[in-house]
Scaffold this active site. Sequence first.
Site, PDB file in Angstrom:
ATOM      1  N   LYS A 155     -44.579 -21.422  -3.986  1.00  0.00           N
ATOM      2  CA  LYS A 155     -45.010 -21.235  -5.375  1.00  0.00           C
ATOM      3  C   LYS A 155     -44.788 -22.523  -6.154  1.00  0.00           C
ATOM      4  O   LYS A 155     -43.657 -22.871  -6.468  1.00  0.00           O
ATOM      5  CB  LYS A 155     -44.265 -20.102  -6.074  1.00  0.00           C
ATOM      6  CG  LYS A 155     -44.939 -19.729  -7.424  1.00  0.00           C
ATOM      7  CD  LYS A 155     -44.079 -18.854  -8.305  1.00  0.00           C
ATOM      8  CE  LYS A 155     -43.179 -19.664  -9.199  1.00  0.00           C
ATOM      9  NZ  LYS A 155     -43.938 -20.453 -10.221  1.00  0.00           N
ATOM     10  N   GLU A 201     -31.818 -27.850  -5.711  1.00  0.00           N
ATOM     11  CA  GLU A 201     -31.646 -29.133  -6.394  1.00  0.00           C
ATOM     12  C   GLU A 201     -31.991 -28.892  -7.852  1.00  0.00           C
ATOM     13  O   GLU A 201     -33.137 -28.561  -8.183  1.00  0.00           O
ATOM     14  CB  GLU A 201     -32.555 -30.214  -5.798  1.00  0.00           C
ATOM     15  CG  GLU A 201     -32.245 -31.594  -6.344  1.00  0.00           C
ATOM     16  CD  GLU A 201     -33.473 -32.324  -6.853  1.00  0.00           C
ATOM     17  OE1 GLU A 201     -33.464 -32.729  -8.037  1.00  0.00           O
ATOM     18  OE2 GLU A 201     -34.421 -32.492  -6.077  1.00  0.00           O
ATOM     19  N   CYS A 211     -35.701 -35.839 -12.140  1.00  0.00           N
ATOM     20  CA  CYS A 211     -34.340 -35.309 -12.106  1.00  0.00           C
ATOM     21  C   CYS A 211     -33.310 -36.411 -11.894  1.00  0.00           C
ATOM     22  O   CYS A 211     -32.161 -36.278 -12.297  1.00  0.00           O
ATOM     23  CB  CYS A 211     -34.216 -34.255 -11.016  1.00  0.00           C
ATOM     24  SG  CYS A 211     -34.717 -34.820  -9.370  1.00  0.00           S
ATOM     25  N   GLU A 270     -29.818 -32.476 -20.516  1.00  0.00           N
ATOM     26  CA  GLU A 270     -30.968 -33.032 -19.800  1.00  0.00           C
ATOM     27  C   GLU A 270     -32.222 -32.868 -20.660  1.00  0.00           C
ATOM     28  O   GLU A 270     -32.739 -31.760 -20.833  1.00  0.00           O
ATOM     29  CB  GLU A 270     -31.160 -32.327 -18.453  1.00  0.00           C
ATOM     30  CG  GLU A 270     -32.265 -32.966 -17.627  1.00  0.00           C
ATOM     31  CD  GLU A 270     -32.469 -32.298 -16.281  1.00  0.00           C
ATOM     32  OE1 GLU A 270     -32.706 -33.013 -15.297  1.00  0.00           O
ATOM     33  OE2 GLU A 270     -32.390 -31.055 -16.218  1.00  0.00           O
TER      34      GLU A 270
END
Length: 492
Positions: free
Chosen positions: A183, A259, A293, A395
Amino acid sequence: MMSTTSTKLKEVKLYIDGEYVESSSNSLFEVKNPATQEVIAKVHEASYEDVDRACNAARRAFEEGPWRTMTLSERSAKIRRMAEIILERKEEIARLEAEDVGKPYPVALEREIPRAAHNLKFFADFMEQKANESYPMDDEYLNYTRYEPLGVASLITPWNLPFMLTTWKLGPCLAAGNTAVIKPAETTPLTVSLLGEIAKEAGIPDGVVNVIHGFGPGSAGEYMTTHPEVDLISFTGETSTGKAIMKNGAATLKKVSFELGGKAANIVFEDANLEKAIPISIQAAFMNSGQVCLAGSRILVQRSIFDEFVDKFKQAASELKVGDPQEAGTDMGPVVSEEHYKKVTSYLKIAEEENSTLVYGGKRPNLPEHLKNGYYLEPTIYIQENPNARISQEEIFGPIVTLIPFDTEEEALEIANNTDYGLNGVIWTDNLQRAHRVSHHVRAGTIWVNCWFVRDLRVPFGGFKKSGVGREGGSNSIEFFTEAKNICIALK
């Protein structure tokens, strides 16, 4: 000049059991080009019935099909053929990736699509080269190990590097003999949807690779992470989503590898070579519009060189060309979507409230008429003395970077480790002892010294703290996608 305007509205179907099919509920959602807000695709949203069909197809292909039991050399050859097809179609795939994500076309063409092909080829090669262990017990018994496929894998991939990160998971998954239900993120499904036809052309049996589309809670993401036929989940994305997926998989004890988020410290000591540190720190901060990331979004600079670094970093940022992702020379495109644009730009107000000093950027760039509706933000630089400020801790995942001064090595380490994340870090110094010493004490899964984003696929990759669960890469990927079996033979 290549226009961002697409010539044809695309229809993206589900790929289940070897064929592209429409959603059983006839539900469609739109995907927009983030550079223009033009609708570029209508995507079929998978219902529970569709996800159930995909998971059951993957289960049948695993239990009854030839994939799991064919020779390793034959299976590896088919995976390598997938890699070859990707390279044969790299211009097409790169155009779609640039249109879908908003990243510069040359970046997709020259870096990401070749790396995607390499992911598949690497794991096909690596699996063939992997040795099994044997442990003799005197002359009476012999133990030896086998690494057998685990079953059906859910591979859930993010929108920032959709094609590359999907093959990063699919390569070891297939090489180990598993089947997959993939997905991609709902905002960037175009390139990943091609993996169905690429697998088919490569001779991968029907049901081994399935691609479904949809959202998270109450949609395809939740359905596939709770489905009883799914044995393991590999996910890359936000930490909050990882928590939800772990909870979803707990009832059926699914194996997970995550992750998750990052807030990397890019530490620049006073003996650093700024001729190298500046351009690479610019890349680490603003590549893919900061939507990486591993981005070096917190730059810690020793106070004795702080002013010099700020001036040079500002100058380098001002030279970045922000514009049309399909146009030659563009360094930075838009962020991926309206929702994400609102999130990223909300930090401009937060930075102001926290008394951050704006060094550069902070507004929408002046762009041509055809880009006026795109989700653009200038490369933005703040100085923030307080390492606990939100822009220093959270973040942002956009083209906003925070510069933080420090005086001593001990202070740099304290700031670097004062975060919930621990995916990676960067250290700039010409002092060999300091390079090793600081690398050992930064709590993160990958540390780059005098470089950034250098990847050897053999090494473990993952994060400390809230940046992830487990490791992938090389043997770590193979171990995640297999079950280790010990066999003990009596010799007497």
